[in-house]
Design a protein around this motif. Structure first.
Motif, PDB file in Angstrom:
ATOM      1  N   MET A 154      -8.712  68.201  58.873  1.00  0.00           N
ATOM      2  CA  MET A 154      -8.197  68.758  57.622  1.00  0.00           C
ATOM      3  C   MET A 154      -6.748  69.220  57.793  1.00  0.00           C
ATOM      4  O   MET A 154      -5.890  68.959  56.937  1.00  0.00           O
ATOM      5  N   ARG A 155      -6.466  69.867  58.919  1.00  0.00           N
ATOM      6  CA  ARG A 155      -5.086  70.332  59.139  1.00  0.00           C
ATOM      7  C   ARG A 155      -4.128  69.163  59.364  1.00  0.00           C
ATOM      8  O   ARG A 155      -2.984  69.208  58.928  1.00  0.00           O
ATOM      9  N   ILE A 156      -4.574  68.138  60.043  1.00  0.00           N
ATOM     10  CA  ILE A 156      -3.719  66.956  60.241  1.00  0.00           C
ATOM     11  C   ILE A 156      -3.415  66.303  58.901  1.00  0.00           C
ATOM     12  O   ILE A 156      -2.271  65.903  58.633  1.00  0.00           O
ATOM     13  N   ASN A 157      -4.424  66.196  58.021  1.00  0.00           N
ATOM     14  CA  ASN A 157      -4.199  65.622  56.694  1.00  0.00           C
ATOM     15  C   ASN A 157      -3.187  66.436  55.900  1.00  0.00           C
ATOM     16  O   ASN A 157      -2.319  65.864  55.221  1.00  0.00           O
ATOM     17  N   LEU A 158      -3.277  67.761  55.958  1.00  0.00           N
ATOM     18  CA  LEU A 158      -2.295  68.596  55.258  1.00  0.00           C
ATOM     19  C   LEU A 158      -0.899  68.372  55.814  1.00  0.00           C
ATOM     20  O   LEU A 158       0.079  68.297  55.062  1.00  0.00           O
ATOM     21  N   LEU A 159      -0.796  68.255  57.122  1.00  0.00           N
ATOM     22  CA  LEU A 159       0.497  68.021  57.756  1.00  0.00           C
ATOM     23  C   LEU A 159       1.062  66.660  57.351  1.00  0.00           C
ATOM     24  O   LEU A 159       2.254  66.527  57.040  1.00  0.00           O
ATOM     25  N   LEU A 160       0.217  65.642  57.314  1.00  0.00           N
ATOM     26  CA  LEU A 160       0.664  64.305  56.904  1.00  0.00           C
ATOM     27  C   LEU A 160       1.126  64.295  55.445  1.00  0.00           C
ATOM     28  O   LEU A 160       2.139  63.681  55.111  1.00  0.00           O
ATOM     29  N   ALA A 162       2.359  66.793  53.773  1.00  0.00           N
ATOM     30  CA  ALA A 162       3.653  67.473  53.708  1.00  0.00           C
ATOM     31  C   ALA A 162       4.759  66.565  54.236  1.00  0.00           C
ATOM     32  O   ALA A 162       5.864  66.522  53.671  1.00  0.00           O
ATOM     33  N   ALA A 163       4.475  65.813  55.296  1.00  0.00           N
ATOM     34  CA  ALA A 163       5.483  64.901  55.856  1.00  0.00           C
ATOM     35  C   ALA A 163       5.801  63.776  54.870  1.00  0.00           C
ATOM     36  O   ALA A 163       6.974  63.418  54.682  1.00  0.00           O
ATOM     37  N   LEU A 167       9.374  62.952  53.201  1.00  0.00           N
ATOM     38  CA  LEU A 167       9.978  61.644  53.399  1.00  0.00           C
ATOM     39  C   LEU A 167      10.288  60.965  52.070  1.00  0.00           C
ATOM     40  O   LEU A 167      11.381  60.439  51.867  1.00  0.00           O
ATOM     41  N   PHE A 168       9.350  61.002  51.118  1.00  0.00           N
ATOM     42  CA  PHE A 168       9.588  60.353  49.825  1.00  0.00           C
ATOM     43  C   PHE A 168      10.689  61.055  49.037  1.00  0.00           C
ATOM     44  O   PHE A 168      11.460  60.411  48.344  1.00  0.00           O
TER      45      PHE A 168
END
Length: 184
Positions: A154-160, A162-163, A167-168
């Motif tokens: 879940m935390r990795i998904n939130l970080l992705l 945000a990234a 980026l966009f």
């Protein structure tokens, strides 16, 4: 620190003794002060009465008099001091344990430390009820076997997310700048 009759607790507030008839075996102002000091030192009414040579009943009779308000307040403060000393002693026993002698052939050859876990749990439960209180006994805690893995995902998904957002936005800003250069 242990308190003795010669070393009374320093935080006991002075009070106005109860006016009494003058008697050689009565509650003189000096006896009243000595009683309050002994009560603060021992935390026990019976022990304080023994130290000043007065009966338990006479102490309670003196306390019950209408004009004994300051004496009652000093009594309560002394008991509170005694309770704090008792709590300190209980914490020390919970942390350091109690020495139990070890005997061999009738002679003491050593000692071991016994730590009373029930005392430790009791002290924690009532000292910090938010973390160790009885209300937690009624709570049901269910943990999935892969709970840590789910949390990490879940935390990795939130970080992705945000990234990607960052980026966009950066790509959109570059497109706008290129378009402005072409028009301008």
């Amino acid at each position: 620190m242990e308190h003795t009759d010669s070393n009374p607790p320093s935080n006991i507030q002075p009070f106005s003794p109860v006016p009494t008839r003058v008697r050689h075996d009565g509650w003189t102002p000096k006896k009243q002060v000595e009683f309050i000091e002994a009560l603060a030192s021992s935390g026990c009414v019976d022990e304080a009465c023994r130290r000043v040579g007065r009966s338990r009943q006479s102490a309670y009779d003196l306390r019950a008099r209408p004009e004994a308000g300051p004496f009652r307040e000093a009594w309560e403060a002394a008991l509170e001091h005694g309770v704090k000393r008792m709590a300190d002693a209980a914490f020390a026993r919970a942390i350091h344990g109690v020495a139990i002698p070890i005997y061999y052939k009738g002679e003491q050859v050593g000692e071991r430390r016994h730590h009373d876990e029930r005392l430790t749990m009791f002290m924690l439960r009532y000292y910090d009820p938010l973390r160790f209180g009885k209300w937690l006994d009624r709570q049901k805690f269910e943990r999935a076997e892969d709970g840590a893995a789910r949390l990490l995902a879940m935390r990795i998904n939130l970080l992705l997310e945000a990234a990607y957002d960052w980026l966009f936005r950066k790509i959109d800003v570059r497109r706008m700048l290129r378009q402005q250069e072409r028009e301008g």
